[in-house]
Design a protein around this motif. Structure first.
Motif, short mmCIF file in Angstrom:
data_model
loop_
_atom_site.label_atom_id
_atom_site.label_comp_id
_atom_site.label_asym_id
_atom_site.label_seq_id
_atom_site.Cartn_x
_atom_site.Cartn_y
_atom_site.Cartn_z
N GLU A 164 -4.18 -14.86 -11.17
CA GLU A 164 -4.12 -13.91 -9.85
C GLU A 164 -3.22 -12.73 -9.73
N LEU A 165 -2.11 -13.21 -9.77
CA LEU A 165 -0.74 -12.37 -9.80
C LEU A 165 -1.07 -11.22 -10.58
N LEU A 166 -1.32 -11.50 -11.86
CA LEU A 166 -1.35 -10.40 -12.87
C LEU A 166 -2.56 -9.42 -12.43
N LYS A 167 -3.63 -10.05 -11.89
CA LYS A 167 -4.58 -8.99 -11.37
C LYS A 167 -4.17 -8.33 -10.33
N LEU A 168 -3.36 -8.86 -9.31
CA LEU A 168 -3.03 -7.99 -8.27
C LEU A 168 -2.05 -6.95 -8.20
N ILE A 169 -1.32 -7.00 -9.26
CA ILE A 169 -0.22 -6.01 -9.37
C ILE A 169 -0.65 -4.55 -9.35
N PRO A 170 -1.75 -4.11 -10.34
CA PRO A 170 -1.99 -2.73 -10.05
C PRO A 170 -2.74 -2.43 -8.88
N GLN A 171 -2.95 -3.45 -8.02
CA GLN A 171 -3.83 -3.18 -6.97
C GLN A 171 -2.63 -2.86 -5.36
N VAL A 172 -1.38 -3.07 -5.70
CA VAL A 172 -0.51 -2.98 -4.89
C VAL A 172 -0.40 -1.41 -4.48
N THR A 173 -0.50 -1.01 -3.05
CA THR A 173 -0.44 0.20 -2.61
C THR A 173 0.87 0.54 -1.46
N SER A 174 1.51 -0.68 -1.29
CA SER A 174 2.47 -0.28 -0.44
C SER A 174 3.67 -1.52 -0.30
N TYR A 175 4.77 -1.23 0.11
CA TYR A 175 5.54 -2.31 0.23
C TYR A 175 6.39 -2.23 1.58
N LYS A 176 7.07 -3.27 2.08
CA LYS A 176 8.07 -3.34 3.28
C LYS A 176 9.13 -4.58 2.70
N VAL A 177 10.31 -4.13 3.23
CA VAL A 177 11.49 -5.09 2.98
C VAL A 177 11.92 -5.54 4.55
N LYS A 178 11.92 -7.02 4.69
CA LYS A 178 12.50 -7.73 5.77
C LYS A 178 13.33 -8.81 5.44
N SER A 179 14.58 -8.50 5.99
CA SER A 179 15.76 -9.30 5.60
C SER A 179 15.95 -9.13 4.16
N GLN A 180 15.95 -10.39 3.42
CA GLN A 180 15.92 -10.30 2.07
C GLN A 180 14.74 -10.38 1.10
N ARG A 181 13.62 -10.19 1.51
CA ARG A 181 12.36 -10.31 1.23
C ARG A 181 11.55 -8.88 0.98
N LEU A 182 10.85 -8.76 -0.14
CA LEU A 182 10.33 -7.60 -0.61
C LEU A 182 8.57 -8.20 -0.28
N HIS A 183 7.82 -7.26 0.32
CA HIS A 183 6.47 -7.74 0.49
C HIS A 183 5.66 -6.83 -0.22
N LEU A 184 5.18 -6.98 -1.14
CA LEU A 184 4.10 -6.00 -1.96
C LEU A 184 2.62 -6.09 -1.43
N CYS A 185 2.11 -5.24 -0.90
CA CYS A 185 0.88 -5.19 -0.09
C CYS A 185 -0.27 -4.40 -0.80
N GLY A 186 -1.43 -5.06 -0.47
CA GLY A 186 -2.80 -4.38 -1.26
C GLY A 186 -3.78 -4.91 -0.07
N ASP A 187 -5.06 -4.30 -0.59
CA ASP A 187 -6.26 -4.85 0.37
C ASP A 187 -6.46 -6.27 0.30
N ARG A 188 -5.93 -6.78 1.35
CA ARG A 188 -6.26 -8.23 1.63
C ARG A 188 -5.37 -9.18 0.95
N PHE A 189 -4.34 -8.81 0.36
CA PHE A 189 -3.28 -9.57 -0.15
C PHE A 189 -1.86 -9.05 -0.16
N GLU A 190 -0.95 -10.18 -0.12
CA GLU A 190 0.56 -9.83 -0.04
C GLU A 190 1.27 -10.81 -0.94
N ILE A 191 2.25 -10.33 -1.66
CA ILE A 191 3.03 -10.73 -2.64
C ILE A 191 4.42 -10.74 -1.84
N VAL A 192 4.82 -11.97 -1.69
CA VAL A 192 6.31 -11.99 -1.19
C VAL A 192 7.30 -12.41 -2.10
N LEU A 193 8.34 -11.56 -2.42
CA LEU A 193 9.59 -11.79 -3.37
C LEU A 193 10.83 -12.07 -2.56
#
Length: 161
Positions: free
Chosen positions: A128-157
């Motif tokens: 699922e993760l590998l399918k989502l990466i090319p669909q990422v369109t935006s990001y935000k950084v809160k505290s020490q976390r990176l949020h990669l966002c797309g339509d209906r999903f979010e990856i938190v790092l």
């Protein structure tokens, strides 16, 4: 004597009211200054200067946590931005590579994406993760976390130390 007791009780009541007022003021100040809240630092941080470790993937309100495990590869579940505009994403046994562009802080696109997968390797979250990466369109950084966002999903790092 009776009046004296009433005066003392009134004095105690005033002290309690005063303490409640101070508590409410302090609470309001904390809420309005974001103390204890995650501050959005997207505009302040260059995400390409850090290695990011994947904590979770949320798809359509379903959360998939990446548990801290002893993986074969010490770089498992890490996103690495390279200086030449390329990236590398390691999962438990698979790897994705490609390029990225940050149009402006908060807007990112991954392209020229290719997967290197082991035969039968990886779990459902990896796939699922590998399918989502090319669909990422935006990001935000809160505290020490990176949020990669797309339509209906979010990856938190989290920022890897």
């Amino acid at each position: 004597m009776d009046k004296r007791i009433k005066i003392n009780n009134n004095h105690r009541t005033l002290d309690m009211d005063n303490m409640r007022s101070k508590f409410i003021i302090i609470l309001c100040v904390l809420c309005f200054t974001n103390v204890g809240c995650q501050k959005d630092i997207t505009q302040e941080i260059d995400i390409t200067k850090f290695v990011w470790e994947i904590n979770s993937v949320k798809i359509d309100h379903t959360l998939h946590r990446i548990e801290n495990q002893c993986f074969f590869n010490s770089e498992s579940y890490k996103l690495i931005f390279k200086q030449d505009g390329d990236f590398q994403l390691n999962t438990s046994v698979n790897l994705a590579m490609g390029s990225f562009v940050i149009e402006q802080r908060g807007i990112i696109h991954f392209y020229g994406y290719q997967e290197i997968t082991e035969v039968g390797g990886g779990n459902d979250t990896d796939k699922e993760l590998l399918k989502l990466i090319p669909q990422v369109t935006s990001y935000k950084v809160k505290s020490q976390r990176l949020h990669l966002c797309g339509d209906r999903f979010e990856i938190v790092l989290k920022k890897n130390s």
